[in-house]
Design a protein around this motif. Structure first.
Motif, PDB file in Angstrom:
ATOM      1  N   UNK A 208     -54.286 -87.970  96.608  1.00 34.03           N
ATOM      2  CA  UNK A 208     -55.693 -87.624  96.809  1.00 34.03           C
ATOM      3  C   UNK A 208     -56.560 -88.864  97.045  1.00 34.03           C
ATOM      4  N   UNK A 209     -55.982 -90.041  96.852  1.00 32.77           N
ATOM      5  CA  UNK A 209     -56.710 -91.290  97.066  1.00 32.77           C
ATOM      6  C   UNK A 209     -55.763 -92.222  97.817  1.00 32.77           C
ATOM      7  N   UNK A 210     -55.741 -92.072  99.145  1.00 33.10           N
ATOM      8  CA  UNK A 210     -54.773 -92.757  99.992  1.00 33.10           C
ATOM      9  C   UNK A 210     -54.854 -94.267  99.785  1.00 33.10           C
ATOM     10  N   UNK A 211     -53.690 -94.867  99.628  1.00 28.16           N
ATOM     11  CA  UNK A 211     -53.635 -96.311  99.463  1.00 28.16           C
ATOM     12  C   UNK A 211     -53.714 -96.767  98.029  1.00 28.16           C
ATOM     13  N   UNK A 212     -53.939 -95.847  97.101  1.00 28.91           N
ATOM     14  CA  UNK A 212     -54.049 -96.218  95.689  1.00 28.91           C
ATOM     15  C   UNK A 212     -52.774 -95.815  94.945  1.00 28.91           C
ATOM     16  N   UNK A 213     -52.364 -96.650  94.028  1.00 22.65           N
ATOM     17  CA  UNK A 213     -51.183 -96.360  93.226  1.00 22.65           C
ATOM     18  C   UNK A 213     -51.394 -96.869  91.820  1.00 22.65           C
ATOM     19  N   UNK A 214     -50.558 -96.391  90.922  1.00 26.13           N
ATOM     20  CA  UNK A 214     -50.643 -96.798  89.528  1.00 26.13           C
ATOM     21  C   UNK A 214     -49.296 -97.338  89.076  1.00 26.13           C
ATOM     22  N   UNK A 215     -49.343 -98.534  88.469  1.00 25.03           N
ATOM     23  CA  UNK A 215     -48.127 -99.156  87.968  1.00 25.03           C
ATOM     24  C   UNK A 215     -47.983 -98.893  86.468  1.00 25.03           C
TER      25      UNK A 215
ATOM     26  N   UNK B 219     -56.867-109.306 102.009  1.00 29.64           N
ATOM     27  CA  UNK B 219     -56.635-107.887 102.251  1.00 29.64           C
ATOM     28  C   UNK B 219     -55.895-107.321 101.051  1.00 29.64           C
ATOM     29  N   UNK B 220     -56.495-106.307 100.422  1.00 32.64           N
ATOM     30  CA  UNK B 220     -55.938-105.749  99.174  1.00 32.64           C
ATOM     31  C   UNK B 220     -55.832-104.239  99.268  1.00 32.64           C
ATOM     32  N   UNK B 221     -55.522-103.730 100.461  1.00 32.09           N
ATOM     33  CA  UNK B 221     -55.525-102.290 100.693  1.00 32.09           C
ATOM     34  C   UNK B 221     -54.106-101.731 100.737  1.00 32.09           C
ATOM     35  N   UNK B 222     -54.011-100.429 100.798  1.00 35.48           N
ATOM     36  CA  UNK B 222     -52.728 -99.757 100.980  1.00 35.48           C
ATOM     37  C   UNK B 222     -52.590 -99.239 102.395  1.00 35.48           C
ATOM     38  N   UNK B 223     -53.269 -99.858 103.349  1.00 37.66           N
ATOM     39  CA  UNK B 223     -53.270 -99.369 104.723  1.00 37.66           C
ATOM     40  C   UNK B 223     -51.870 -99.387 105.328  1.00 37.66           C
TER      41      UNK B 223
END
Length: 323
Positions: free
Chosen positions: A83-90, A205-209
């Motif tokens: 639901x939040x493209x490019x974001x992840x949780x470690x 650049x700190x994105x998940x593109x």
């Protein structure tokens, strides 16, 4: 030997940015100086949006009897948010062993350690590669790494202008306002990625593109780049022309050849060869290779992250907490 665990709150308490920058600087210097091969990370796909990663490693200490200064590893579960493209949780742990006895010394929350040490690695590269007069920084992204990069890089350059670009301008504006308030720096959002790059001395650049968001034609000569968002083959944040035009520096040469997405795409297109990697950052820190040859060089630091950065950060936390 008593064992200690450092939860997220403890990591934040003890892992200060100046100390972590210094620890990572020493770790990367030792990493490149050692001739002992380090294992590549193992990534196990579990589901379309979930992976398990295993990263063992060590640092050498020439003064030690067995030359082993620290060893351990990191194990993490990375879950992407659809639901939040490019974001992840470690989620996971960094584990450090005593090099003499083999006993477990400490563990630390991998998510918080990764967030801070990644930015500190970029700060080390920025200090070594960016022009000394660099004052204007642009961040692509408005998440945790954008925040930590501002916090870290302000310790190696006197920033007086920080621009934030993200796909969601409102989110970028809120983030910028929060960072301006917490740091006292001039931080503001820019709607256009092109405009965000104008006059920038440093771009992170700190994105998940999954496709290029930073193009060569936008980057001025002399700029230093920290390319952080992509940590494996596939998604790229910059275009081939920028890779080709840059003075390309790796955290780990072997890691880039295996998993440096932007490098591999340009190589597959026949535009560069393996020799396009000028050096590892540790080689530049050790003075065996020149980092910036001239003011007009575009220096490109590819941050894949290496477990030695995690190990030195966890060891620093433990040393500071138990001092």
């Amino acid at each position: 030997m008593s064992y200690a665990h450092y939860d997220p709150a403890a990591v934040i308490k003890w892992l200060d940015y100046p100390g972590c920058i210094n620890a990572v600087r020493q770790a990367m210097s030792a990493f490149s100086a050692s001739e002992a091969p380090q294992p590549l990370r193992t990534i196990i796909p579990l589901a379309p949006l979930k992976v398990l990663a295993l990263m063992p490693g060590f640092l050498m200490d020439e003064a030690a009897a067995d030359k082993l200064g620290i060893y351990g590893g990191k194990i993490i579960s990375v879950v992407r948010n659809p639901e939040n493209v490019g974001r992840s949780k470690h989620h996971g742990l960094v584990i450090v062993f005593d090099p003499k006895t083999g006993e477990l010394v400490c563990s630390a929350d991998a998510g918080e350690v990764t967030e801070i040490r990644t930015a500190c690695a970029s700060a080390v590269a920025t200090d070594a590669l960016a022009r000394k007069c660099a004052r204007r920084m642009t961040i692509f992204g408005a998440g945790a790494q954008a925040k930590s990069h501002i916090e870290a890089i302000r310790h190696v350059r006197d920033l007086d202008d920080v621009r934030i670009w993200a796909r969601d301008y409102d989110k970028a504006a809120t983030f910028a306002a929060d960072m301006a308030l917490s740091t006292g720096l001039r931080v503001y959002a820019v709607a256009s990625a092109v405009d965000a790059c104008k006059g920038a001395d440093i771009i992170c650049t700190t994105t998940g593109s999954s496709e290029p968001i930073l193009l060569r034609e936008w980057v001025e000569d002399g700029t230093h780049l920290n390319i952080v968002g992509s940590s494996g083959p596939g998604p790229v944040e910059v275009d081939n022309d920028l890779v080709v035009a840059s003075r390309y520096i790796a955290d780990s040469r072997r890691s880039v050849l295996a998993a440096g997405a932007e490098f591999l795409v340009a190589k597959e297109a026949g535009l560069i060869g393996d020799d396009h990697i000028v050096a590892e950052i540790g080689e530049i820190l050790n003075g065996t290779v020149i980092g910036r040859g001239k003011d007009t060089d575009i220096t490109f630091y590819k941050s894949l992250g290496h477990v030695v950065q995690d190990l030195c950060s966890a060891a620093y936390i433990h040393a500071k907490a138990t001092a």
